[in-house]
Design a protein around this motif. Sequence first.
Motif, PDB file in Angstrom:
ATOM      1  N   THR A   1       0.741   5.025   1.172  1.00 21.32           N
ATOM      2  CA  THR A   1      -0.096   5.719   2.148  1.00 21.32           C
ATOM      3  C   THR A   1       0.686   6.820   2.838  1.00 21.32           C
ATOM      4  O   THR A   1       1.920   6.797   2.877  1.00 21.32           O
TER       5      THR A   1
ATOM      6  N   THR B   1     -12.491   3.800  -0.072  1.00 22.88           N
ATOM      7  CA  THR B   1     -11.990   3.219  -1.303  1.00 22.88           C
ATOM      8  C   THR B   1     -12.889   3.554  -2.482  1.00 22.88           C
ATOM      9  O   THR B   1     -14.104   3.715  -2.326  1.00 22.88           O
TER      10      THR B   1
ATOM     11  N   CYS C   1     -12.041  -4.815  -1.691  1.00 24.92           N
ATOM     12  CA  CYS C   1     -11.514  -4.585  -0.349  1.00 24.92           C
ATOM     13  C   CYS C   1     -12.364  -5.286   0.706  1.00 24.92           C
ATOM     14  O   CYS C   1     -13.469  -5.753   0.429  1.00 24.92           O
TER      15      CYS C   1
ATOM     16  N   GLY D   1      -7.688  -0.839   5.810  1.00 28.69           N
ATOM     17  CA  GLY D   1      -6.464  -0.339   5.186  1.00 28.69           C
ATOM     18  C   GLY D   1      -5.267  -1.260   5.335  1.00 28.69           C
ATOM     19  O   GLY D   1      -4.172  -0.911   4.892  1.00 28.69           O
TER      20      GLY D   1
ATOM     21  N   HIS E   1      -4.292   6.648   0.455  1.00 36.25           N
ATOM     22  CA  HIS E   1      -4.110   5.227   0.744  1.00 36.25           C
ATOM     23  C   HIS E   1      -4.560   4.429  -0.479  1.00 36.25           C
ATOM     24  O   HIS E   1      -5.722   4.473  -0.856  1.00 36.25           O
ATOM     25  N   ARG E   2      -3.605   3.706  -1.101  1.00 37.49           N
ATOM     26  CA  ARG E   2      -3.947   2.924  -2.286  1.00 37.49           C
ATOM     27  C   ARG E   2      -3.057   1.683  -2.366  1.00 37.49           C
ATOM     28  O   ARG E   2      -1.842   1.762  -2.224  1.00 37.49           O
ATOM     29  N   ASP E   3      -3.692   0.548  -2.616  1.00 34.00           N
ATOM     30  CA  ASP E   3      -2.987  -0.685  -2.926  1.00 34.00           C
ATOM     31  C   ASP E   3      -2.439  -0.577  -4.350  1.00 34.00           C
ATOM     32  O   ASP E   3      -3.201  -0.313  -5.287  1.00 34.00           O
TER      33      ASP E   3
ATOM     34  N   ASN F   1       0.839  -1.197   0.000  1.00 35.36           N
ATOM     35  CA  ASN F   1       0.000   0.000   0.000  1.00 35.36           C
ATOM     36  C   ASN F   1       0.871   1.243   0.000  1.00 35.36           C
ATOM     37  O   ASN F   1       1.897   1.297   0.686  1.00 35.36           O
TER      38      ASN F   1
END
Length: 245
Positions: free
Chosen positions: A109, A136, A142, A170, A214-216, A107
Amino acid sequence: MRALLLAAGVGSRLLPITATIPKCMVMIDGRPLLDYWFELLFQADIERVLINTHWLPGQVSLYVKMSRWASRIDLVHEGELLGTGGTVLANRQWFQNQPFMLAHADNLTDFDVGALIAAHHARPPGNMMTMLGFRTDDPSSCGILELDDRGTVVAFHEKVDDPPGNLANGAVYVFEPEIIDAVATIGRPMVDLSTEIIPQFINRILCVKTDGYHRDIGTPESLRRACAEFGQRSRAPATFGRRSI
């Protein structure tokens, strides 16, 4: 507090990039993803970080050796993947029977580490872990959370087709040592936190929501978006709140 960064995954969804680069070493805005984690954690006074490796471990080891924080980083190699919970159990002694942070290193973040730890220390009685939550734009990919008015997780929907909202797990936690006991009761070395442990603690998890980034980055599209978005963001500290909005 100590922190475990989970970085052993092979990153199959990011092929062909991850054919030659570990997912945690993918470049974003000119820096490896792992470097963002080091800065985030060590500037928040995390004492030590443990990183598990599996795929292309030599690249991670070399990068850690060259890091300015190398003296505060430990590495453990998994010849066979143990799952998120299995890694915790295998390294039980490293946590010194103290609360610890765990984060998925795939992730990107900028959440406030200190605020998450402070919220854990002030959590409602009976809660055994604190979980970072975020909004999201892809809820079906998720684990989606439902909270009560104190911010306690009362339901958890792991990657379902029609989730009830967009407040997502998260994949950053502060765990009490008792969580490791729960992993041990599974009775095997490979354990998954999301499907086998977290559901046991519904109504005993505090969720703290970040309004930061916040991103995968686990797919080519999400990596493309992270590269485009993150460099444009202000570096102002992320704000936190316990309730969904």
